[in-house]
Scaffold this active site. Structure first.
Site, PDB file in Angstrom:
ATOM      1  N   SER A  19       0.861  -1.193   0.000  1.00 19.83           N
ATOM      2  CA  SER A  19       0.000   0.000   0.000  1.00 19.83           C
ATOM      3  C   SER A  19       0.892   1.236   0.000  1.00 19.83           C
ATOM      4  O   SER A  19       2.109   1.144   0.224  1.00 19.83           O
ATOM      5  CB  SER A  19      -0.940  -0.013   1.196  1.00 19.83           C
ATOM      6  OG  SER A  19      -0.199  -0.205   2.364  1.00 19.83           O
ATOM      7  N   LEU A  20       0.289   2.375  -0.258  1.00 19.29           N
ATOM      8  CA  LEU A  20       1.088   3.597  -0.426  1.00 19.29           C
ATOM      9  C   LEU A  20       1.156   4.432   0.842  1.00 19.29           C
ATOM     10  O   LEU A  20       0.148   4.577   1.545  1.00 19.29           O
ATOM     11  CB  LEU A  20       0.469   4.459  -1.534  1.00 19.29           C
ATOM     12  CG  LEU A  20       0.560   3.916  -2.955  1.00 19.29           C
ATOM     13  CD1 LEU A  20      -0.405   4.659  -3.864  1.00 19.29           C
ATOM     14  CD2 LEU A  20       1.985   4.036  -3.472  1.00 19.29           C
ATOM     15  N   GLU A  53       0.154   9.818 -11.852  1.00 18.51           N
ATOM     16  CA  GLU A  53      -1.195   9.535 -12.370  1.00 18.51           C
ATOM     17  C   GLU A  53      -2.203   9.632 -11.235  1.00 18.51           C
ATOM     18  O   GLU A  53      -1.827   9.542 -10.062  1.00 18.51           O
ATOM     19  CB  GLU A  53      -1.244   8.159 -13.053  1.00 18.51           C
ATOM     20  CG  GLU A  53      -0.805   7.022 -12.168  1.00 18.51           C
ATOM     21  CD  GLU A  53      -0.576   5.718 -12.917  1.00 18.51           C
ATOM     22  OE1 GLU A  53      -0.130   5.729 -14.063  1.00 18.51           O
ATOM     23  OE2 GLU A  53      -0.839   4.659 -12.317  1.00 18.51           O
ATOM     24  N   LYS A  55      -4.919   8.794  -8.426  1.00 17.48           N
ATOM     25  CA  LYS A  55      -5.157   7.633  -7.558  1.00 17.48           C
ATOM     26  C   LYS A  55      -6.655   7.336  -7.624  1.00 17.48           C
ATOM     27  O   LYS A  55      -7.474   8.127  -7.143  1.00 17.48           O
ATOM     28  CB  LYS A  55      -4.712   7.954  -6.131  1.00 17.48           C
ATOM     29  CG  LYS A  55      -4.827   6.785  -5.184  1.00 17.48           C
ATOM     30  CD  LYS A  55      -4.088   7.093  -3.882  1.00 17.48           C
ATOM     31  CE  LYS A  55      -4.127   5.922  -2.923  1.00 17.48           C
ATOM     32  NZ  LYS A  55      -5.452   5.706  -2.343  1.00 17.48           N
ATOM     33  N   ARG A  76      -6.867  -7.632  -3.129  1.00 12.10           N
ATOM     34  CA  ARG A  76      -5.613  -7.493  -2.387  1.00 12.10           C
ATOM     35  C   ARG A  76      -5.619  -8.358  -1.123  1.00 12.10           C
ATOM     36  O   ARG A  76      -4.601  -8.889  -0.719  1.00 12.10           O
ATOM     37  CB  ARG A  76      -5.369  -6.024  -2.009  1.00 12.10           C
ATOM     38  CG  ARG A  76      -4.025  -5.895  -1.290  1.00 12.10           C
ATOM     39  CD  ARG A  76      -3.549  -4.489  -1.199  1.00 12.10           C
ATOM     40  NE  ARG A  76      -4.342  -3.716  -0.266  1.00 12.10           N
ATOM     41  CZ  ARG A  76      -4.113  -2.451   0.027  1.00 12.10           C
ATOM     42  NH1 ARG A  76      -3.142  -1.811  -0.575  1.00 12.10           N
ATOM     43  NH2 ARG A  76      -4.854  -1.819   0.888  1.00 12.10           N
ATOM     44  N   GLU A 113      -6.999  -1.073 -10.706  1.00  4.70           N
ATOM     45  CA  GLU A 113      -8.131  -0.695  -9.867  1.00  4.70           C
ATOM     46  C   GLU A 113      -9.443  -1.019 -10.566  1.00  4.70           C
ATOM     47  O   GLU A 113      -9.612  -0.721 -11.742  1.00  4.70           O
ATOM     48  CB  GLU A 113      -8.019   0.822  -9.625  1.00  4.70           C
ATOM     49  CG  GLU A 113      -8.491   1.287  -8.301  1.00  4.70           C
ATOM     50  CD  GLU A 113      -7.600   0.889  -7.123  1.00  4.70           C
ATOM     51  OE1 GLU A 113      -6.519   0.292  -7.325  1.00  4.70           O
ATOM     52  OE2 GLU A 113      -8.030   1.176  -5.998  1.00  4.70           O
ATOM     53  N   LYS A 226       5.389   7.521  -8.780  1.00  2.00           N
ATOM     54  CA  LYS A 226       6.210   6.308  -8.623  1.00  2.00           C
ATOM     55  C   LYS A 226       7.462   6.381  -9.492  1.00  2.00           C
ATOM     56  O   LYS A 226       7.383   6.822 -10.650  1.00  2.00           O
ATOM     57  CB  LYS A 226       5.385   5.050  -8.898  1.00  2.00           C
ATOM     58  CG  LYS A 226       4.279   5.194  -9.912  1.00  2.00           C
ATOM     59  CD  LYS A 226       3.236   4.099  -9.783  1.00  2.00           C
ATOM     60  CE  LYS A 226       2.104   4.363 -10.757  1.00  2.00           C
ATOM     61  NZ  LYS A 226       0.992   3.466 -10.620  1.00  2.00           N
TER      62      LYS A 226
HETATM   63  S1  IVH Z   1       0.533   2.262  -7.670  1.00  2.00           S
HETATM   64  C1  IVH Z   1       2.216   0.199  -3.560  1.00  2.00           C
HETATM   65  N1  IVH Z   1      -1.208   3.730  -8.872  1.00  2.00           N
HETATM   66  O1  IVH Z   1      -3.961   2.733  -4.069  1.00  2.00           O
HETATM   67  C2  IVH Z   1       1.334  -0.088  -4.637  1.00  2.00           C
HETATM   68  N2  IVH Z   1      -1.921   2.542  -6.932  1.00  2.00           N
HETATM   69  O2  IVH Z   1      -2.533   2.026  -0.980  1.00  2.00           O
HETATM   70  C3  IVH Z   1       1.561   0.896  -5.726  1.00  2.00           C
HETATM   71  N3  IVH Z   1      -4.288   2.876  -6.375  1.00  2.00           N
HETATM   72  O3  IVH Z   1      -3.911  -0.526  -3.137  1.00  2.00           O
HETATM   73  C4  IVH Z   1       0.353   1.041  -6.456  1.00  2.00           C
HETATM   74  N4  IVH Z   1      -4.769   4.235  -8.037  1.00  2.00           N
HETATM   75  O4  IVH Z   1      -4.675  -0.259  -5.500  1.00  2.00           O
HETATM   76  C5  IVH Z   1      -1.001   2.901  -7.844  1.00  2.00           C
HETATM   77  N5  IVH Z   1      -2.655   5.061 -10.075  1.00  2.00           N
HETATM   78  C6  IVH Z   1      -2.440   4.246  -9.059  1.00  2.00           C
HETATM   79  C7  IVH Z   1      -3.451   3.909  -8.143  1.00  2.00           C
HETATM   80  C8  IVH Z   1      -3.151   3.045  -7.084  1.00  2.00           C
HETATM   81  C9  IVH Z   1      -5.248   3.598  -6.974  1.00  2.00           C
HETATM   82  C10 IVH Z   1      -4.476   2.058  -5.156  1.00  2.00           C
HETATM   83  C11 IVH Z   1      -3.768   0.726  -5.168  1.00  2.00           C
HETATM   84  C12 IVH Z   1      -3.271   0.539  -3.753  1.00  2.00           C
HETATM   85  C13 IVH Z   1      -3.680   1.804  -3.075  1.00  2.00           C
HETATM   86  C14 IVH Z   1      -2.541   2.374  -2.263  1.00  2.00           C
END
Ligand code: IVH
Length: 249
Positions: A19-20, A53, A55, A76, A113, A226
């Site tokens: 997760s982020l 990008e 979220k 997940r 997503e 990222k």
């Molecule tokens: S990159 C560490 N890009 O946000 C994982 N995640 O807690 C890196 N999410 O569960 C994911 N939009 O499902 C990424 N453009 C995006 C995203 C994204 C939504 C979700 C992802 C993750 C949560 C972060």
């Protein structure tokens, strides 16, 4: 993530779903970039490319393809083990059951997503009894995805946008490189992706998306930044459940 139940088959992700960590302002974002440069022993003026990008406010899904065929589609869950909702995913038009085109690896996990568009959420709620109505598109998407009866999911226009790579036997150099294969295979990507390499450009992107937020057909809850290069991502690794190479603002 979602709580695991006994309703669906459990599957272990080949690579953990992280997760982020969050940034709440420009200074936090600046600190994030600085931490990365320090970790890599780079000078403050060293440039790192980030993919930025929106979220998407939906549910993460891990699509596992073997020889181009969709084998499982897992939520997940707790990050290590998710629930296989593939029967419901067969009804999602955005997700190919078979990858067609060139460069198809023997095995690949494509992450993204699952979400409902705002308009489809309103239509869905208008058809439901008061006590069954969902409070927002994300909950509606979650309720639709984890249905035991695929015929119900069939009537819910779930959509998918890819945003990450799990396991792959093919070595990709960068997110850009991976995304170009996804485009070949007609897997949806965000229409709002920018490659940026400096704090001001990164923050400008945030402002631009913030200003156009109401025009986006689905809910977003921030911007994700990222590191583009996978070798650099691997060197950075993660702290707890959060990668050092990405952040949500
Ligand atoms: S990159 C560490 N890009 O946000 C994982 N995640 O807690 C890196 N999410 O569960 C994911 N939009 O499902 C990424 N453009 C995006 C995203 C994204 C939504 C979700 C992802 C993750 C949560 C972060």
């Amino acid at each position: 993530g979602t709580k695991l139940s006994n309703k669906f088959e459990k599957i272990e992700h080949k690579v953990k779903m992280l997760s982020l960590a969050n940034a709440f302002n420009k200074k936090d974002l600046e600190d994030f970039i600085e931490r990365i440069k320090k970790f890599l022993n780079k000078a403050p003026n060293y440039k790192i490319n980030f993919i930025s990008e929106p979220k998407i406010d939906g549910l993460s899904l891990n699509l596992y393809y073997k020889r181009g065929r969709l084998i499982s589609a897992t939520t997940r869950g707790d990050g290590s083990i998710g629930e296989n909702v593939i029967k419901n995913i067969y009804n999602v038009k955005d997700i190919p059951k078979k990858l067609i085109g060139s460069n198809i690896p023997k095995e690949i996990e494509i992450r993204g997503e699952i979400y409902l568009e705002k308009k489809d959420f309103l239509i869905l709620n208008s058809k439901l009894e008061d006590k069954e109505k969902f409070s927002n598109p994300r909950n509606a998407a979650a309720g639709s995805l984890r249905q035991l009866d695929p015929n119900i999911t069939k009537k819910r226009p779930l959509k998918f946008i890819a945003h990450g790579l799990g396991y792959s036997n093919k070595k990709y150099l960068s997110i850009e490189d991976f995304y170009s294969d996804l485009s070949l295979w007609k897997i949806p990507l965000s229409k709002m992706i920018e490659k940026v390499n400096a704090i001001n450009l990164m923050y400008d992107f945030y402002k631009k998306i913030e200003n156009s937020r109401s025009k986006i057909s689905y809910d977003i809850d921030g911007i994700v930044y990222k590191v583009n290069n996978y070798d650099i991502q691997n060197r950075l690794g993660f702290v707890g459940k959060n990668p050092r190479w990405a952040i949500a603002l």
